[in-house]
Design a protein around this motif. Sequence first.
Motif, mmCIF file in Angstrom:
data_model
loop_
_atom_site.group_PDB
_atom_site.id
_atom_site.type_symbol
_atom_site.label_atom_id
_atom_site.label_comp_id
_atom_site.label_asym_id
_atom_site.label_seq_id
_atom_site.Cartn_x
_atom_site.Cartn_y
_atom_site.Cartn_z
ATOM 1 N N ASN A 162 80.569 44.607 19.102
ATOM 2 C CA ASN A 162 81.449 44.363 20.250
ATOM 3 C C ASN A 162 80.808 43.490 21.329
ATOM 4 O OD1 ASN A 162 83.597 45.781 19.141
ATOM 5 N ND2 ASN A 162 82.971 47.726 20.041
ATOM 6 N N PRO A 163 79.554 43.751 21.720
ATOM 7 C CA PRO A 163 78.927 42.881 22.713
ATOM 8 C C PRO A 163 78.847 41.422 22.268
ATOM 9 C CG PRO A 163 77.717 44.923 22.560
ATOM 10 C CD PRO A 163 78.703 44.923 21.428
ATOM 11 N N VAL A 164 78.535 41.179 20.986
ATOM 12 C CA VAL A 164 78.422 39.808 20.496
ATOM 13 C C VAL A 164 79.789 39.130 20.483
ATOM 14 C CG1 VAL A 164 77.853 38.360 18.510
ATOM 15 C CG2 VAL A 164 76.309 40.207 19.190
ATOM 16 N N VAL A 165 80.810 39.850 20.010
ATOM 17 C CA VAL A 165 82.165 39.276 19.997
ATOM 18 C C VAL A 165 82.622 38.949 21.413
ATOM 19 C CG1 VAL A 165 84.597 39.758 19.521
ATOM 20 C CG2 VAL A 165 82.856 40.356 17.825
ATOM 21 N N GLU A 166 82.395 39.849 22.346
ATOM 22 C CA GLU A 166 82.798 39.608 23.733
ATOM 23 C C GLU A 166 82.012 38.451 24.344
ATOM 24 O OE1 GLU A 166 85.419 40.886 25.274
ATOM 25 O OE2 GLU A 166 85.776 41.809 23.308
ATOM 26 N N LEU A 167 80.746 38.344 23.990
ATOM 27 C CA LEU A 167 79.928 37.229 24.469
ATOM 28 C C LEU A 167 80.522 35.906 24.000
ATOM 29 C CD1 LEU A 167 77.264 36.074 25.717
ATOM 30 C CD2 LEU A 167 76.237 36.381 23.451
ATOM 31 N N LEU A 168 80.898 35.838 22.728
ATOM 32 C CA LEU A 168 81.471 34.611 22.184
ATOM 33 C C LEU A 168 82.815 34.284 22.833
ATOM 34 C CD1 LEU A 168 80.627 35.114 18.406
ATOM 35 C CD2 LEU A 168 79.563 33.506 19.979
ATOM 36 N N LYS A 169 83.627 35.308 23.054
ATOM 37 C CA LYS A 169 84.937 35.095 23.672
ATOM 38 C C LYS A 169 84.818 34.674 25.142
ATOM 39 C CE LYS A 169 87.626 38.211 20.722
ATOM 40 N NZ LYS A 169 88.404 39.483 20.647
ATOM 41 N N SER A 170 83.706 35.043 25.771
ATOM 42 C CA SER A 170 83.535 34.737 27.192
ATOM 43 C C SER A 170 83.280 33.257 27.443
ATOM 44 C CB SER A 170 82.352 35.531 27.761
ATOM 45 O OG SER A 170 81.110 34.998 27.315
ATOM 46 N N GLY A 171 82.852 32.538 26.395
ATOM 47 C CA GLY A 171 82.553 31.123 26.562
ATOM 48 C C GLY A 171 81.170 30.851 27.105
ATOM 49 N N LYS A 172 80.359 31.892 27.300
ATOM 50 C CA LYS A 172 78.998 31.690 27.802
ATOM 51 C C LYS A 172 78.160 30.968 26.746
ATOM 52 C CE LYS A 172 78.962 35.699 30.893
ATOM 53 N NZ LYS A 172 78.359 37.017 31.203
ATOM 54 N N PRO A 173 77.124 30.218 27.174
ATOM 55 C CA PRO A 173 76.333 29.444 26.214
ATOM 56 C C PRO A 173 75.514 30.328 25.286
ATOM 57 C CG PRO A 173 75.335 29.373 28.391
ATOM 58 C CD PRO A 173 76.672 30.029 28.554
ATOM 59 N N VAL A 174 75.598 30.052 23.986
ATOM 60 C CA VAL A 174 74.863 30.803 22.967
ATOM 61 C C VAL A 174 74.058 29.819 22.133
ATOM 62 C CG1 VAL A 174 75.075 32.292 20.943
ATOM 63 C CG2 VAL A 174 76.646 32.587 22.880
ATOM 64 N N ASN A 175 72.792 30.125 21.930
ATOM 65 C CA ASN A 175 71.938 29.236 21.147
ATOM 66 C C ASN A 175 72.130 29.411 19.649
ATOM 67 O OD1 ASN A 175 70.699 27.966 23.343
ATOM 68 N ND2 ASN A 175 69.132 29.565 23.506
ATOM 69 N N LYS A 176 72.191 30.682 19.201
ATOM 70 C CA LYS A 176 72.247 30.957 17.769
ATOM 71 C C LYS A 176 72.625 32.407 17.534
ATOM 72 C CE LYS A 176 69.288 30.400 13.651
ATOM 73 N NZ LYS A 176 67.945 30.000 13.174
ATOM 74 N N ILE A 177 73.257 32.668 16.386
ATOM 75 C CA ILE A 177 73.625 34.031 15.984
ATOM 76 C C ILE A 177 72.910 34.380 14.689
ATOM 77 C CG2 ILE A 177 75.506 35.558 15.280
ATOM 78 C CD1 ILE A 177 75.865 34.800 18.126
ATOM 79 N N LEU A 178 72.380 35.601 14.616
ATOM 80 C CA LEU A 178 71.810 36.128 13.376
ATOM 81 C C LEU A 178 72.744 37.193 12.830
ATOM 82 C CD1 LEU A 178 68.000 36.559 14.240
ATOM 83 C CD2 LEU A 178 69.175 34.563 13.282
ATOM 84 N N LEU A 179 73.053 37.118 11.534
ATOM 85 C CA LEU A 179 73.956 38.065 10.888
ATOM 86 C C LEU A 179 73.298 38.642 9.638
ATOM 87 C CD1 LEU A 179 77.189 35.869 10.969
ATOM 88 C CD2 LEU A 179 76.723 37.805 12.472
ATOM 89 N N VAL A 180 73.510 39.925 9.408
ATOM 90 C CA VAL A 180 73.038 40.535 8.173
ATOM 91 C C VAL A 180 73.965 40.136 7.043
ATOM 92 C CG1 VAL A 180 72.716 42.714 6.925
ATOM 93 C CG2 VAL A 180 71.885 42.486 9.275
ATOM 94 N N THR A 181 73.398 39.714 5.931
ATOM 95 C CA THR A 181 74.199 39.293 4.782
ATOM 96 C C THR A 181 74.965 40.486 4.214
ATOM 97 O OG1 THR A 181 72.461 37.706 4.235
ATOM 98 C CG2 THR A 181 74.100 38.159 2.539
ATOM 99 N N GLU A 182 76.306 40.340 4.155
ATOM 100 C CA GLU A 182 77.128 41.451 3.651
ATOM 101 C C GLU A 182 78.174 41.003 2.646
ATOM 102 O OE1 GLU A 182 78.673 43.240 7.181
ATOM 103 O OE2 GLU A 182 76.946 44.553 7.404
#
Length: 249
Positions: free
Chosen positions: A13-33
Amino acid sequence: MNYLNEEMVYGKNPVVELLKSGKPVNKILLVTEGAGSRNQEIISLLHERNIPYQFVDRQTLDRLTNRERHQGMLAYVAAREYASVEDILALAEERQEAPFILMLDEIEDPHNLGALLRTVDAVGAHGVIIPKRRSVALTGTVAKTSAGAVEHVRVARVSNLVQTLNDLKKKGCWVSGAEAGGKDAFKADLTGPRVIVIGSEGKGISRLLRENCDEIVSLPMKGKITSLNASVAGSVMLYEVLRQRIYSN
């Protein structure tokens, strides 16, 4: 708690909300699923905002988050908002100056980027262009090393340096790549609309980018050492551009 420090946010939820907020993000790490996983919502947002991401194993995120509940995703937050190349050109126009831009090709050391931001501010250049991949981004370490310059220098992060370089050439900029084997930088004409290209710490300027420079210029080396740190070489080049701008008038 979903925040490890000011540079990282984790938990779905924090990551999704961060992305929706439009704030600058350098990179995302995701666990392979695999396909059809809960990562698909995140991946759609990443493609929509053109944010780099990487798949890692769960142990990597466990280590980065001290085994707190990360739910398979972690975001690196930028120290400040990125500008666009158009923002950089607009600043030159606002100052009624010929564009003066530094382009960095895969600089990986945050201390080098931070030091170069300080010099860019000092010489009055209009901005810096970095690639989205295989390069350090605007991290907290970069911000600290820049001694506040990160707040004053416009930094654009682009997907394709070569394409960006050619777009700038079409707008009247002359491109000088700094690398061994070129003409003496102190004898070259570095006046007018100018892009200075500095290569990575180990490999220098990549082949394709080098081929698209208008010229290659080199700093004279009189000692036993054959190369300079990227931030030192970049700083000397930037000051030579400033010197020529001041004394050619």
